[in-house]
Design a protein around this motif. Structure first.
Motif, PDB file in Angstrom:
ATOM      1  N   PRO A  79       9.431  -2.701 -12.236  1.00 22.77           N
ATOM      2  CA  PRO A  79       9.062  -4.289 -12.163  1.00 22.77           C
ATOM      3  C   PRO A  79       9.932  -4.866 -10.991  1.00 22.77           C
ATOM      4  O   PRO A  79       9.802  -5.781 -10.431  1.00 22.77           O
ATOM      5  CB  PRO A  79       9.405  -4.677 -13.722  1.00 22.77           C
ATOM      6  N   GLY A 139      -2.491  -4.629  -9.438  1.00 19.10           N
ATOM      7  CA  GLY A 139      -1.568  -4.575 -10.546  1.00 19.10           C
ATOM      8  C   GLY A 139      -0.915  -6.064 -10.461  1.00 19.10           C
ATOM      9  O   GLY A 139      -1.286  -7.070  -9.700  1.00 19.10           O
ATOM     10  N   ASP A 140       0.522  -6.241 -10.981  1.00 20.28           N
ATOM     11  CA  ASP A 140       1.280  -7.454 -10.725  1.00 20.28           C
ATOM     12  C   ASP A 140       1.486  -8.002  -9.573  1.00 20.28           C
ATOM     13  O   ASP A 140       1.405  -9.107  -9.360  1.00 20.28           O
ATOM     14  CB  ASP A 140       2.415  -7.470 -11.626  1.00 20.28           C
ATOM     15  N   PHE A 141       1.937  -7.195  -8.727  1.00 26.13           N
ATOM     16  CA  PHE A 141       2.051  -7.353  -7.260  1.00 26.13           C
ATOM     17  C   PHE A 141       0.840  -8.168  -6.529  1.00 26.13           C
ATOM     18  O   PHE A 141       1.093  -9.236  -6.168  1.00 26.13           O
ATOM     19  CB  PHE A 141       2.519  -6.290  -6.793  1.00 26.13           C
ATOM     20  N   ASN A 142      -0.125  -7.548  -6.654  1.00 29.68           N
ATOM     21  CA  ASN A 142      -1.389  -8.153  -5.982  1.00 29.68           C
ATOM     22  C   ASN A 142      -1.735  -9.705  -6.745  1.00 29.68           C
ATOM     23  O   ASN A 142      -2.062 -10.496  -6.143  1.00 29.68           O
ATOM     24  CB  ASN A 142      -2.355  -7.251  -6.312  1.00 29.68           C
ATOM     25  N   TRP A 143      -1.536  -9.511  -7.950  1.00 27.43           N
ATOM     26  CA  TRP A 143      -2.082 -10.891  -8.726  1.00 27.43           C
ATOM     27  C   TRP A 143      -1.050 -11.738  -8.318  1.00 27.43           C
ATOM     28  O   TRP A 143      -1.461 -13.186  -8.143  1.00 27.43           O
ATOM     29  CB  TRP A 143      -2.052 -10.662 -10.233  1.00 27.43           C
ATOM     30  N   MET A 144       0.211 -11.535  -8.186  1.00 33.32           N
ATOM     31  CA  MET A 144       1.292 -12.737  -7.767  1.00 33.32           C
ATOM     32  C   MET A 144       0.749 -13.187  -6.312  1.00 33.32           C
ATOM     33  O   MET A 144       0.949 -14.516  -5.945  1.00 33.32           O
ATOM     34  CB  MET A 144       2.666 -12.121  -7.579  1.00 33.32           C
ATOM     35  N   ALA A 195       3.795   0.581  -9.816  1.00 29.07           N
ATOM     36  CA  ALA A 195       3.247   0.551 -11.267  1.00 29.07           C
ATOM     37  C   ALA A 195       4.225   0.783 -12.517  1.00 29.07           C
ATOM     38  O   ALA A 195       3.970   0.516 -13.406  1.00 29.07           O
ATOM     39  CB  ALA A 195       1.997   1.616 -11.249  1.00 29.07           C
ATOM     40  N   ILE A 197       8.702  -4.959  -7.728  1.00 33.29           N
ATOM     41  CA  ILE A 197       7.674  -5.866  -7.443  1.00 33.29           C
ATOM     42  C   ILE A 197       8.405  -7.188  -7.342  1.00 33.29           C
ATOM     43  O   ILE A 197       8.042  -7.833  -6.221  1.00 33.29           O
ATOM     44  CB  ILE A 197       6.793  -5.944  -8.768  1.00 33.29           C
TER      45      ILE A 197
END
Length: 480
Positions: free
Chosen positions: A204, A270-275, A201, A207
């Motif tokens: 970056p 978060g961003d990791f999951n969305w990627m 979180a 990630i």
């Protein structure tokens, strides 16, 4: 029980595979008859399966904690060894392999399976990478083993593409690992799970490192963005080799992804999951839309595997016991269904040639068994009840809905509907009436038994999913 005895027991499947590889290595140095060599290989392969099943329930750590034996690893070892046995049994006679290279073929597919078995227990980044490379390097050698028959360029091209993409995947993985190690100062997953959820979180670069590392591992799963090799390699290599590449490495890849994605448990989406979700969507869409226009059956199954990688990723993105258990159930079912389809391709390609949709015409008259195996396998891949494919997809939808991943569920449902068109196209071709269906295809009794066993497994695991889901949940429980 003494320490030595315990270590021997928990390392039993690996020792059995290593012994099998050593025996096959000796066989490559001599001039054994193929019948004798094949019989010995099948006996050793069956023994490896028995050893893997016998080691179920064992727990322990080896090699300074870099190698973890638990229910999770042992379950995948059972999948991998049973898959090896099924693929070797399917390739009775090795019709598509150069005669002088048949002993080497057995040796290298065994070494590749050994690498995947090591991978399922590896819990340290360098150990994981070495295990992955052992599996990959063996396949680099095997891909071009196909009989030439005027198509020398095709298998050589497939081999070169597999090597190049494998090298790129390895480089990306190592680059991602360097980021992860640089930020967390550890290569052990047990230590990473303590720090990664909090850092995802706020950091970056972590990630980026995780995504790069996983993108390299996607090579084994043939998932976007490392999927480009699959259609050409499946089409260019021998039918029996394509059956191996399309099934067993997938189990190792899912085991690896579960271990890594479980590092993100407890974190908000978060961003990791969305990627990873974006990768899943692209895999499903590219795989299914490309498969719609394929005429070569192996090429169609290659694009199909890309789409199924997306389905598995949807389950993994739930990052909970239900999602991971569903992924295990789904990949086990996928292996059975895919082996069933390649079983038909292998026996239909009498001289090891590729099979097109036109070649399937009238199959129900030439060989009712092959047509029925194809029907059950294709229905399973399409998700038609009561096959394992139906309940696998149902469990994926259920797990994703519980995590409120509604957009992913909608996209997955649409893609599952699209995939039904080309799977049913296979069945329609096999059962389409033709004036001259051709000569009757003779399938030996052992091969007929394997075909019936595959159909029974696809249906029984689908009709009684609860038992297998409970086993998967028990295995995942050791990680969570």
């Amino acid at each position: 029980m003494g320490i030595g005895q315990m270590n021997m027991l928990i390392f039993l499947p690996e020792l059995a595979l290593i012994t099998m590889a050593l025996v096959l290595f000796v066989a490559t140095l001599g001039s054994w008859s193929f019948k004798r060599l094949y019989g010995l290989t099948m006996v050793m392969s069956a023994t490896v399966v028995v050893c893997a099943v016998a080691s179920w329930g064992q727990e322990g750590a080896l090699f300074f904690g870099a190698y973890q034996v638990d229910d999770f690893s042992q379950l995948f070892k059972i999948f991998i060894t049973m898959g090896l046995f099924a693929v070797l049994a399917m390739g009775e006679g090795l019709k598509g392999i150069e005669t002088k290279l048949k002993p080497e073929y057995f040796l290298f597919v065994t070494l590749s399976s050994a690498g995947l078995v090591f991978l399922s227990s590896a819990v340290e980044l360098i150990t994981i990478f070495i295990s992955l490379e052992v599996s990959s390097f063996a396949l680099y050698v095997v891909i071009p083993f196909r009989k030439a028959d005027g198509q020398h360029r095709e298998q050589m091209e497939a081999g070169i593409k597999y090597v190049l993409f494998g090298a790129i995947a390895s480089g990306i993985s190592l680059f991602g690992m360097s980021y992860v190690f640089g930020i967390t100062h550890t290569t052990y997953l047990a230590d990473l799970v303590k720090v990664v959820p909090g850092l995802l979180a706020t950091t970056p670069m972590l990630i980026a490192g995780m995504v790069l590392m996983l993108a390299g591992f996607f090579f084994k799963l043939a998932m976007f963005p490392m999927h480009f090799w699959a259609p050409d390699v499946y089409q260019g290599t021998a039918n029996e080799t394509a059956g191996f590449v399309a099934t067993i490495p997938k189990a190792g890849a899912v085991a690896l992804l579960i271990r890594f994605i479980s590092l993100a448990q407890g974190t908000a989406i978060g961003d990791f999951n969305w990627m990873l979700a974006a990768f899943a969507v692209f895999s499903m869409v590219i795989g299914n839309l490309s498969a719609l226009v394929q005429e070569d059956v192996k090429r169609l199954l290659a694009y199909s595997s890309i789409a199924h990688a997306g389905y598995v990723m949807v389950a993994l993105l739930c990052v909970n016991v239900l999602g991971f258990s569903t992924a295990i159930y789904y990949i086990a079912g996928y292996m059975m269904m895919n082996i069933a389809c390649f079983y038909v391709v292998y026996h239909l390609g009498q001289d090891g040639e590729n099979v097109t949709l036109d070649n399937l015409a009238g199959l129900y008259k030439r060989s009712p068994l092959l047509a029925l195996v194809l029907l059950v396998g294709a229905f399973g891949m399409a998700g038609i009840p009561p096959t394992v494919g139906f309940f696998g997809k149902f469990f994926i939808f259920n797990a994703a809905i519980q995590k409120s991943l509604y957009a992913l569920v909608i996209i997955t449902v649409i893609n599952a509907g699209i995939s039904a068109f080309y799977y049913l196209k296979l069945v329609r071709a096999a059962y389409s009436p033709v004036e001259n269906p051709g000569n009757t295809l003779v399938v030996s009794k052992p091969a007929s038994f394997l075909g019936m066993a595959l159909m029974a497994a696809i249906l029984l695991v689908g009709i009684f999913p609860q038992f297998f889901m409970e086993v998967a949940e028990k295995a995942v429980g050791t990680l969570m």
